[in-house]
Design an enzyme around this catalytic site. Structure first.
Site, PDB file in Angstrom:
ATOM      1  N   ARG A  11       1.090  62.112   0.813  1.00  0.00           N
ATOM      2  CA  ARG A  11      -0.107  63.026   2.084  1.00  0.00           C
ATOM      3  C   ARG A  11      -0.676  61.807   2.161  1.00  0.00           C
ATOM      4  O   ARG A  11      -0.445  62.249   3.793  1.00  0.00           O
ATOM      5  CB  ARG A  11       0.082  63.968   1.500  1.00  0.00           C
ATOM      6  CG  ARG A  11       0.826  65.170   0.391  1.00  0.00           C
ATOM      7  CD  ARG A  11       1.880  65.424   1.264  1.00  0.00           C
ATOM      8  NE  ARG A  11       2.594  67.072   0.358  1.00  0.00           N
ATOM      9  CZ  ARG A  11       3.598  66.803  -0.081  1.00  0.00           C
ATOM     10  NH1 ARG A  11       3.767  65.761  -0.288  1.00  0.00           N
ATOM     11  NH2 ARG A  11       4.013  67.251  -0.747  1.00  0.00           N
ATOM     12  N   GLY A  38     -25.449  62.382  -6.952  1.00  0.00           N
ATOM     13  CA  GLY A  38     -25.019  63.195  -5.450  1.00  0.00           C
ATOM     14  C   GLY A  38     -23.899  62.408  -5.073  1.00  0.00           C
ATOM     15  O   GLY A  38     -23.256  63.152  -4.616  1.00  0.00           O
ATOM     16  N   ARG A  70     -24.646  68.503  -8.754  1.00  0.00           N
ATOM     17  CA  ARG A  70     -24.350  68.019  -8.083  1.00  0.00           C
ATOM     18  C   ARG A  70     -23.661  66.413  -7.979  1.00  0.00           C
ATOM     19  O   ARG A  70     -23.432  66.188  -7.343  1.00  0.00           O
ATOM     20  CB  ARG A  70     -25.636  67.651  -6.790  1.00  0.00           C
ATOM     21  CG  ARG A  70     -26.771  66.455  -7.641  1.00  0.00           C
ATOM     22  CD  ARG A  70     -27.613  66.315  -6.623  1.00  0.00           C
ATOM     23  NE  ARG A  70     -28.737  65.176  -7.217  1.00  0.00           N
ATOM     24  CZ  ARG A  70     -29.929  66.014  -8.306  1.00  0.00           C
ATOM     25  NH1 ARG A  70     -30.146  67.386  -8.498  1.00  0.00           N
ATOM     26  NH2 ARG A  70     -30.848  65.015  -8.772  1.00  0.00           N
ATOM     27  N   LYS A  83     -23.798  57.447 -16.839  1.00  0.00           N
ATOM     28  CA  LYS A  83     -23.545  57.934 -15.818  1.00  0.00           C
ATOM     29  C   LYS A  83     -22.146  56.493 -16.179  1.00  0.00           C
ATOM     30  O   LYS A  83     -21.163  56.883 -15.276  1.00  0.00           O
ATOM     31  CB  LYS A  83     -24.377  57.559 -15.068  1.00  0.00           C
ATOM     32  CG  LYS A  83     -25.262  58.690 -14.369  1.00  0.00           C
ATOM     33  CD  LYS A  83     -26.123  59.052 -13.571  1.00  0.00           C
ATOM     34  CE  LYS A  83     -26.933  59.755 -13.404  1.00  0.00           C
ATOM     35  NZ  LYS A  83     -28.057  60.220 -12.446  1.00  0.00           N
ATOM     36  N   LEU A 107     -29.658  45.932 -10.994  1.00  0.00           N
ATOM     37  CA  LEU A 107     -29.100  43.958 -10.797  1.00  0.00           C
ATOM     38  C   LEU A 107     -30.020  43.711  -9.893  1.00  0.00           C
ATOM     39  O   LEU A 107     -30.844  44.004  -8.893  1.00  0.00           O
ATOM     40  CB  LEU A 107     -27.922  44.618  -9.764  1.00  0.00           C
ATOM     41  CG  LEU A 107     -26.757  45.122  -9.959  1.00  0.00           C
ATOM     42  CD1 LEU A 107     -26.136  45.931  -8.843  1.00  0.00           C
ATOM     43  CD2 LEU A 107     -26.045  45.064 -11.041  1.00  0.00           C
ATOM     44  N   CYS A 184     -35.180  63.665  -5.179  1.00  0.00           N
ATOM     45  CA  CYS A 184     -34.721  65.398  -4.692  1.00  0.00           C
ATOM     46  C   CYS A 184     -35.383  65.656  -6.033  1.00  0.00           C
ATOM     47  O   CYS A 184     -35.565  67.460  -5.828  1.00  0.00           O
ATOM     48  CB  CYS A 184     -33.370  65.347  -5.181  1.00  0.00           C
ATOM     49  SG  CYS A 184     -33.081  64.213  -6.577  1.00  0.00           S
ATOM     50  N   CYS A 241     -35.180  41.173  12.374  1.00  0.00           N
ATOM     51  CA  CYS A 241     -34.950  41.281  11.714  1.00  0.00           C
ATOM     52  C   CYS A 241     -34.898  40.033  10.536  1.00  0.00           C
ATOM     53  O   CYS A 241     -34.221  39.033  10.669  1.00  0.00           O
ATOM     54  CB  CYS A 241     -33.653  42.115  11.880  1.00  0.00           C
ATOM     55  SG  CYS A 241     -33.624  42.753  10.037  1.00  0.00           S
TER      56      CYS A 241
END
Length: 250
Positions: A11, A38, A70, A83, A107, A184, A241
């Site tokens: 598909r 999330g 979430r 995780k 890291l 959050c 920058c």
């Protein structure tokens, strides 16, 4: 591409502009997903389902009960587990053809640059400015595209940064004030909105890898889910920058 792959991705192969060549490009590509919360959850799941051949998953946290509202790549049975481990197992069940490497560690700058150099694209789903700035700097140093996303409360945003093509980097847009982003746990977050933004990040990653359509490079897509107002803002490169600008005297 074998017969099973042709069926699995049929598909997607039918999408105009992607075709077999685009699917083969996905299968041959490597992506780093930073954060498996999330945003990183739908990113990792949809990239694996789409057949992006090699995923590097980076997150040092363990699954907590508050995550499950979430962070859909993890389940109740994963509580207390890394995780990276639960995400790897879920991806293996979804698409065992995808190769997964896990980085369950913080890291360092030098290590991050090495990891980024080994992939084709980076998708950032982290939740703090320190990580976002470090990931951006590594992408600039390695010349890799960065797909960035963020959600807080009912607000979300997605952007693609391509300084390797003359566009702005994340640091051009967001100044390092030393302040941490709101979390959050402090302001709350609507679970489905993280799914929307993470899915859009996966869409942009597929587009960048395959050259499909027009990416969000140099643009910021912002959504207010409370009113369902969407805006697309143009971003400019900052010549001063400190990450991607021209050094003084040059």
């Amino acid at each position: 591409m074998n017969d099973d792959q042709l069926i699995r991705y049929s598909r997607q192969i039918m999408v105009p502009g992607l075709d077999l060549a685009g699917q083969e490009q996905l299968l041959a590509s490597r992506a780093l997903v930073v954060g498996l919360g999330g945003l990183g959850s739908p990113v990792a799941l949809y990239l694996a389902a789409a057949g992006l051949g090699h995923l590097v998953l980076a997150d040092f946290d363990r699954v907590e009960l508050t995550n499950l509202q979430r962070q859909i790549i993890h389940g109740t049975d994963d509580l207390g587990h890394l995780k990276t481990d639960s995400a790897r197992d879920r991806i293996a069940a979804l698409n065992p053809e995808v190769t997964v490497d896990t980085l369950a560690e913080r890291l360092t700058t030098d290590h991050l640059v090495t990891v980024v150099q080994a992939v084709d694209i980076v998708i950032d789903g982290s939740d703090n400015f320190a990580t976002r700035f470090a990931v951006n700097a590594a992408c600039v140093a390695a010349g890799r595209p960065l797909v960035s996303g963020a959600v807080i409360g009912m607000d979300g945003q997605v952007a693609v940064f391509r300084p390797d093509q003359g566009g702005p980097c994340y640091r051009c847009v967001y100044a390092d004030t030393g302040e941490e982003a709101q979390s959050c746990s402090e302001t709350g977050v609507l679970g489905p909105l993280t799914g929307v933004i993470g899915s859009l990040q996966a869409v942009e990653a597929v587009k960048v890898v395959t050259g499909l359509g027009e990416s969000l490079a140099g643009r910021l897509l912002v959504v207010d889910a409370l009113t369902q107002q969407w805006r697309r803002l143009s971003l400019r490169r900052d010549p001063q920058c400190p990450v991607c600008g021209v050094p003084a005297g040059q």
